[in-house]
Write a protein that holds these residues in place. Structure first.
Motif, PDB file in Angstrom:
ATOM      1  N   ASP A 109      42.424   7.829  48.750  1.00 43.82           N
ATOM      2  CA  ASP A 109      41.392   6.914  49.242  1.00 43.82           C
ATOM      3  C   ASP A 109      41.958   5.510  49.514  1.00 43.82           C
ATOM      4  OD1 ASP A 109      38.831   6.213  50.087  1.00 43.82           O
ATOM      5  OD2 ASP A 109      38.234   5.494  48.103  1.00 43.82           O
ATOM      6  N   GLN A 110      43.076   5.466  50.212  1.00 39.91           N
ATOM      7  CA  GLN A 110      43.731   4.187  50.516  1.00 39.91           C
ATOM      8  C   GLN A 110      43.794   3.901  52.019  1.00 39.91           C
ATOM      9  OE1 GLN A 110      44.720   1.964  48.217  1.00 39.91           O
ATOM     10  NE2 GLN A 110      44.101   3.287  46.528  1.00 39.91           N
ATOM     11  N   LEU A 111      43.122   4.699  52.829  1.00 44.77           N
ATOM     12  CA  LEU A 111      43.169   4.466  54.280  1.00 44.77           C
ATOM     13  C   LEU A 111      42.335   3.249  54.668  1.00 44.77           C
ATOM     14  CD1 LEU A 111      42.883   7.993  55.951  1.00 44.77           C
ATOM     15  CD2 LEU A 111      44.872   6.472  55.935  1.00 44.77           C
ATOM     16  N   PRO A 112      42.804   2.469  55.624  1.00 43.46           N
ATOM     17  CA  PRO A 112      41.995   1.356  56.128  1.00 43.46           C
ATOM     18  C   PRO A 112      40.841   1.873  56.986  1.00 43.46           C
ATOM     19  CG  PRO A 112      44.001   1.563  57.417  1.00 43.46           C
ATOM     20  CD  PRO A 112      44.112   2.566  56.302  1.00 43.46           C
ATOM     21  N   ALA A 113      39.868   0.996  57.227  1.00 45.39           N
ATOM     22  CA  ALA A 113      38.747   1.354  58.099  1.00 45.39           C
ATOM     23  C   ALA A 113      39.234   1.433  59.542  1.00 45.39           C
ATOM     24  CB  ALA A 113      37.647   0.313  57.966  1.00 45.39           C
ATOM     25  N   CYS A 114      38.920   2.525  60.215  1.00 43.59           N
ATOM     26  CA  CYS A 114      39.368   2.749  61.595  1.00 43.59           C
ATOM     27  C   CYS A 114      38.148   2.834  62.517  1.00 43.59           C
ATOM     28  CB  CYS A 114      40.158   4.048  61.693  1.00 43.59           C
ATOM     29  SG  CYS A 114      41.538   4.149  60.542  1.00 43.59           S
ATOM     30  N   LYS A 115      38.353   2.468  63.755  1.00 47.34           N
ATOM     31  CA  LYS A 115      37.313   2.613  64.774  1.00 47.34           C
ATOM     32  C   LYS A 115      37.721   3.700  65.759  1.00 47.34           C
ATOM     33  CE  LYS A 115      35.496  -2.099  64.538  1.00 47.34           C
ATOM     34  NZ  LYS A 115      35.204  -3.338  65.297  1.00 47.34           N
ATOM     35  N   PRO A 116      36.740   4.362  66.397  1.00 44.82           N
ATOM     36  CA  PRO A 116      37.077   5.488  67.278  1.00 44.82           C
ATOM     37  C   PRO A 116      38.052   5.116  68.399  1.00 44.82           C
ATOM     38  CG  PRO A 116      34.700   5.399  66.866  1.00 44.82           C
ATOM     39  CD  PRO A 116      35.294   4.164  66.264  1.00 44.82           C
ATOM     40  N   GLU A 117      37.953   3.896  68.897  1.00 45.11           N
ATOM     41  CA  GLU A 117      38.799   3.518  70.037  1.00 45.11           C
ATOM     42  C   GLU A 117      40.213   3.100  69.618  1.00 45.11           C
ATOM     43  OE1 GLU A 117      36.228  -0.160  68.952  1.00 45.11           O
ATOM     44  OE2 GLU A 117      36.023   2.037  69.001  1.00 45.11           O
ATOM     45  N   ASP A 118      40.478   3.013  68.298  1.00 50.91           N
ATOM     46  CA  ASP A 118      41.777   2.514  67.835  1.00 50.91           C
ATOM     47  C   ASP A 118      42.936   3.414  68.253  1.00 50.91           C
ATOM     48  OD1 ASP A 118      40.454   0.429  66.644  1.00 50.91           O
ATOM     49  OD2 ASP A 118      40.723   1.143  64.580  1.00 50.91           O
ATOM     50  N   SER A 119      42.725   4.726  68.176  1.00 47.72           N
ATOM     51  CA  SER A 119      43.862   5.632  68.439  1.00 47.72           C
ATOM     52  C   SER A 119      44.347   5.510  69.879  1.00 47.72           C
ATOM     53  CB  SER A 119      43.495   7.081  68.108  1.00 47.72           C
ATOM     54  OG  SER A 119      42.360   7.481  68.837  1.00 47.72           O
ATOM     55  N   ALA A 120      43.429   5.328  70.823  1.00 44.82           N
ATOM     56  CA  ALA A 120      43.836   5.147  72.222  1.00 44.82           C
ATOM     57  C   ALA A 120      44.583   3.836  72.402  1.00 44.82           C
ATOM     58  CB  ALA A 120      42.609   5.185  73.134  1.00 44.82           C
ATOM     59  N   LEU A 121      44.145   2.801  71.688  1.00 47.96           N
ATOM     60  CA  LEU A 121      44.833   1.512  71.763  1.00 47.96           C
ATOM     61  C   LEU A 121      46.244   1.624  71.196  1.00 47.96           C
ATOM     62  CD1 LEU A 121      44.976  -1.574  72.180  1.00 47.96           C
ATOM     63  CD2 LEU A 121      43.844  -1.831  69.949  1.00 47.96           C
ATOM     64  N   ILE A 122      46.381   2.274  70.042  1.00 48.12           N
ATOM     65  CA  ILE A 122      47.704   2.433  69.422  1.00 48.12           C
ATOM     66  C   ILE A 122      48.642   3.183  70.360  1.00 48.12           C
ATOM     67  CG2 ILE A 122      48.937   3.560  67.514  1.00 48.12           C
ATOM     68  CD1 ILE A 122      46.400   2.903  65.785  1.00 48.12           C
ATOM     69  N   ALA A 123      48.107   4.172  71.057  1.00 48.35           N
ATOM     70  CA  ALA A 123      48.930   4.935  72.012  1.00 48.35           C
ATOM     71  C   ALA A 123      49.440   4.055  73.146  1.00 48.35           C
ATOM     72  CB  ALA A 123      48.127   6.113  72.567  1.00 48.35           C
ATOM     73  N   GLU A 124      48.704   2.979  73.451  1.00 52.87           N
ATOM     74  CA  GLU A 124      49.141   2.052  74.494  1.00 52.87           C
ATOM     75  C   GLU A 124      50.246   1.117  74.019  1.00 52.87           C
ATOM     76  OE1 GLU A 124      46.351  -0.041  77.101  1.00 52.87           O
ATOM     77  OE2 GLU A 124      44.735   1.075  76.127  1.00 52.87           O
ATOM     78  N   GLY A 125      50.488   1.095  72.730  1.00 55.14           N
ATOM     79  CA  GLY A 125      51.444   0.143  72.174  1.00 55.14           C
ATOM     80  C   GLY A 125      52.888   0.597  72.180  1.00 55.14           C
TER      81      GLY A 125
END
Length: 457
Positions: A267-283
């Motif tokens: 239970d140590q994961l940060p709060a994520c938003k649905p659009e985050d993974s697409a943004l990370i892929a752009e990085g």
């Protein structure tokens, strides 16, 4: 034996705004922390007492030229450029950075510019720093402003330097401000840093600038004590946390699944938003800077974890002191030259052989004045350190690793976070009282190596 390097190899050094420039208009976390707890800083020396690059940039760039640098990495201070982090741009800062960039280019030295090198504006920290997504957005705006101001001349950008260090120092191990010990908050800081990186990359791509954008990561190869499965697993988890938590997002555009699974189970994961993974892929980046100083040697834990203790990476491994290891006794770090080769081979074999360069490698030594001979520091130990690493770097390149250069930390003795001037790293000696600069023996050696694009050993 002669070691020759590829044509157009980048020879140079690295520094940062906060460690060299001195007084700035906007307060950083370092200024604030030093004012509150000067006892946490070696000899009570704070971030105002630097190598005065803000005053001496022109003569310092002449020294870079004398050392035959064809490239040089430094950073822009967010707090200097935008003192409150989000408001008006400081015109004096724009003038200063324009002058530095133009002078570097005039002297034939390619500027490599980092946007964030540990120096959070205090105004941004006061609203939560990297724990707050508003700061992520503010950083993205700052990055875009830098691209617009300087992107016509700066062709090599880096979003962050060693982003794991503020995570470790500020939120795990209490060696940077804000001195929090809380893994989940640390994970949030790390995650938001990746989002900030990706937003900067997105802005850079949208601007269709002529150059390239990357990140600088300090990679510490994780070596298990033995091939016992428990030791191997311990080294794998250390690698996930300290290397792959940033390496995978910026090169693969996603996090390692086993890291996500591990943190989720505690239970140590940060709060994520649905659009985050697409943004990370752009990085995904164009160029990776690799800072390498020391290996990480680990073994499985041989004692139980205290369930009342804060959750920590060390729940999964212990550090291992390998018998017979070669040490830099002043810094307390192991010197292991093959590590630089192992990093490059890992990038080649597991990450598609990205364009990369060694963005920092260095040896800090205390009280170097004892090595003065005829008015010059004879730091043969530093020459041995550099040539030892370059030998293994050369081997990696000869085996197809896509490494384009080598930058040393650093060109002039500078202020070092909490250690101030305890350990000296420079090619050039700095006299703190007079600000006089004197080239060390290693500086002359490096100048010759760069000029010849080779060295003999």
């Amino acid at each position: 034996m002669k070691y020759s390097f590829p044509e157009h190899f980048w020879w140079g050094s690295a520094s940062s705004a906060l460690q060299t420039e001195g007084t700035r208009e906007g307060q950083t976390t370092w200024d604030y922390w030093f004012a509150r707890e000067p006892n946490r800083f070696h000899n009570g020396v704070g971030p105002q007492q630097t190598s005065t690059f803000y005053q001496h940039w022109k003569t310092d760039i002449q020294l870079l030229k004398q050392l035959n640098h064809n490239s040089f990495r430094t950073s822009i201070s967010w707090a200097r450029l935008i003192p409150d982090g989000i408001g008006e741009v400081n015109p004096q800062a724009v003038d200063f950075y324009n002058q530095v960039i133009d002078e570097l280019i005039e002297q034939g030295i390619t500027p490599f510019i980092t946007l964030f090198h540990f120096d959070m504006p205090m105004a941004m920290q006061e609203i939560g720093g990297w724990e707050n997504r508003d700061v992520v957005e503010a950083y993205a705006r700052y990055a875009q402003i830098c691209f617009e101001l300087f992107g016509d001349r700066v062709l090599h950008w880096f979003t962050f330097n060693e982003p794991i260090v503020p995570v470790e120092g500020g939120y795990l191990y209490d060696f940077h401000y804000p001195n929090v010990v809380d893994f989940r908050r640390a994970a949030t800081v790390a995650y938001h840093t990746v989002l900030a990186h990706a937003l900067a990359v997105r802005a850079y791509r949208a601007g269709h600038y002529a150059g390239e954008i990357g990140i600088v990561l300090n990679l510490t190869p994780s070596y298990p004590r033995s091939q016992n499965p428990a030791d191997v697993k311990a080294a794998h988890i250390a690698d996930l946390m300290f290397n792959r938590s940033f390496l995978d997002p910026v090169l693969r555009g996603e996090y390692p699944a086993d890291l996500v699974t591990l943190l989720k189970s505690y239970d140590q994961l940060p709060a994520c938003k649905p659009e985050d993974s697409a943004l990370i892929a752009e990085g995904k980046i164009d160029l990776l800077g690799v800072n390498y100083y020391q290996p990480r040697r680990v073994k499985c834990r041989d004692s139980a974890v205290n369930p009342q203790a804060p959750f920590m990476p060390e729940w999964f491994f212990d550090n291992y002191e390998m018998p017979g290891r070669k040490m830099n006794p002043y810094r307390g770090w192991e010197i292991y030259e093959p590590g630089i080769y192992d990093i490059l081979v890992n990038l080649r074999d597991n990450y598609g052989n990205p364009r990369c360069f060694i963005s920092e490698n260095g040896m800090g030594v205390e009280n170097e004045k004892r090595f003065i001979e005829n008015g010059q520091i004879n730091d043969q130990y530093r020459i041995d350190f550099i040539s030892g690493h370059l030998t293994w770097l050369h081997k990696g390149i000869s085996e197809g690793c896509n490494c384009l250069g080598y930058h040393m930390w650093t060109f002039i003795d500078n202020w070092s976070w909490c250690n101030a001037y305890k350990n000296r790293y420079g090619f050039i000696q700095l006299d703190l009282d007079t600000q006089q600069r004197t080239v060390k023996k290693s500086g002359e050696w490096f100048a010759a190596t760069s000029l010849n694009n080779s060295f003999d050993k």
